[in-house]
Design an enzyme around this catalytic site. Structure first.
Site, PDB file in Angstrom:
ATOM      1  N   CYS A 220     115.166  -2.428  73.731  1.00  0.00           N
ATOM      2  CA  CYS A 220     114.016  -2.693  72.879  1.00  0.00           C
ATOM      3  C   CYS A 220     114.227  -3.933  72.025  1.00  0.00           C
ATOM      4  O   CYS A 220     114.958  -3.916  71.052  1.00  0.00           O
ATOM      5  CB  CYS A 220     113.728  -1.477  72.000  1.00  0.00           C
TER       6      CYS A 220
ATOM      7  N   SER B 157     118.047   2.797  81.089  1.00  0.00           N
ATOM      8  CA  SER B 157     117.505   3.173  79.793  1.00  0.00           C
ATOM      9  C   SER B 157     116.041   3.548  79.930  1.00  0.00           C
ATOM     10  O   SER B 157     115.276   2.871  80.595  1.00  0.00           O
ATOM     11  CB  SER B 157     117.630   2.004  78.807  1.00  0.00           C
ATOM     12  N   SER B 158     115.643   4.648  79.274  1.00  0.00           N
ATOM     13  CA  SER B 158     114.270   5.122  79.404  1.00  0.00           C
ATOM     14  C   SER B 158     113.280   4.253  78.657  1.00  0.00           C
ATOM     15  O   SER B 158     112.082   4.354  78.878  1.00  0.00           O
ATOM     16  CB  SER B 158     114.167   6.557  78.878  1.00  0.00           C
ATOM     17  N   CYS B 159     113.744   3.410  77.776  1.00  0.00           N
ATOM     18  CA  CYS B 159     112.800   2.563  77.028  1.00  0.00           C
ATOM     19  C   CYS B 159     113.143   1.089  77.145  1.00  0.00           C
ATOM     20  O   CYS B 159     112.539   0.259  76.487  1.00  0.00           O
ATOM     21  CB  CYS B 159     112.786   2.958  75.555  1.00  0.00           C
ATOM     22  N   GLY B 160     114.094   0.746  77.999  1.00  0.00           N
ATOM     23  CA  GLY B 160     114.485  -0.649  78.094  1.00  0.00           C
ATOM     24  C   GLY B 160     115.335  -1.033  76.890  1.00  0.00           C
ATOM     25  O   GLY B 160     115.584  -0.240  75.998  1.00  0.00           O
TER      26      GLY B 160
END
Length: 282
Positions: A118, A113-116
């Protein structure tokens, strides 16, 4: 092996004049990272420094922490039906005794995932798996003037960007502003992984006296990578995300955003920024 750039024919329109000409583009190819023979993640990257990218990725995942953790890294042959080597699949073999986490679908979703993921679980995961506590490292002090000079130094070192205009960059600087290393990639997270992987390969982790500068925004993922590599200062020329700020506050990371000219915002860890004047409270 894939090239860093490729040529494509384009129709160019400038002030009403039309011409056909070749253009230089950034190469983008998938890289599959395997851990001890088992598929772990796939990332789209600019070919080059693939072994460092894989190693840096595994540092951010808490698998690797020092040079001796890696037995070897190799490209995998037989990645296609005819058995040829595409140089797009690498296998990282860990040394005996290195603890390897379970590779599950849930973990793959997290790592790619590019943002973890969240949320609070992401913050807890980084805090509990980080090998080095940034808040406990020897104090690093940087001035706003030093920080303001770094984007120009990074830009001057971006050789491929000059030909394509399509690459992100990440650089490591010493606390006195000396450029230590710079990497470019179509993905900003890959550029950071390449830096961290090269530091692992040369036995320089943790990067407890370094400043990490990224050419774009500071996402949670980039803050995570800084923390996992022991970097005390992360600066970005664009905005941070809210979760990146939360992670910086929780781990003691100094996070600077909108670093443009002499202007910048310090979102966390302001004690490492040496200010000449007291902060005016609004």
């Amino acid at each position: 092996m894939g090239r860093v750039t490729e040529r494509r024919k384009v129709i160019r329109i400038r002030d009403g004049a039309v011409s056909a000409r070749p253009d230089t583009l950034v190469a983008e190819e998938p890289l599959e990272i395997r851990l001890n023979g088992r598929p772990l993640a796939i990332t789209m990257r600019t070919p080059g420094d693939d072994f460092a990218l894989a190693a840096g990725f595994l540092v951010s995942e808490g698998v690797l922490g020092e040079q001796g953790d890696v037995q070897n890294i190799v490209y995998c042959a037989g990645a296609t039906a005819d058995g040829s080597n595409t140089y797009n699949v690498v296998d990282v073999r860990t040394s005996p005794g290195v603890s390897v986490p379970d590779i599950t679908l849930e973990r793959n979703v997290y790592t790619t995932s590019s943002c973890g993921l969240c949320g609070k679980a992401s913050l807890d995961a980084v805090r509990t798996t980080a090998r080095w506590a940034i808040a406990d490292t020897p104090p690093v002090r940087v001035t706003p003037e030093l920080l303001a000079d770094l984007p120009d130094r990074l830009r001057a070192a971006q050789r491929v960007f000059d030909r394509t205009g399509g690459l992100h960059a990440a650089a490591l600087f010493s606390e006195d502003g000396a450029l230590l290393d710079v990497r470019e990639d179509v993905g900003r997270h890959n550029a950071v992984d390449k830096l961290v992987g090269r530091a692992l390969e040369s036995g320089r982790l943790p990067l407890s006296r370094a400043i990490l500068l990224v050419s774009g925004r500071a996402s949670f993922e980039l803050a995570q990578k800084a923390v996992m590599a022991g970097v005390p200062v992360l600066a970005a020329v664009s905005a941070p995300s809210s979760l990146a700020v939360d992670l910086a506050v929780e781990t003691g990371l100094t996070l600077v955003g909108f670093l443009r000219g002499s202007s910048m915002n310090v979102y966390a860890g302001g004690d490492r920024v040496a200010l000449r004047h007291a902060v005016a409270r609004g």
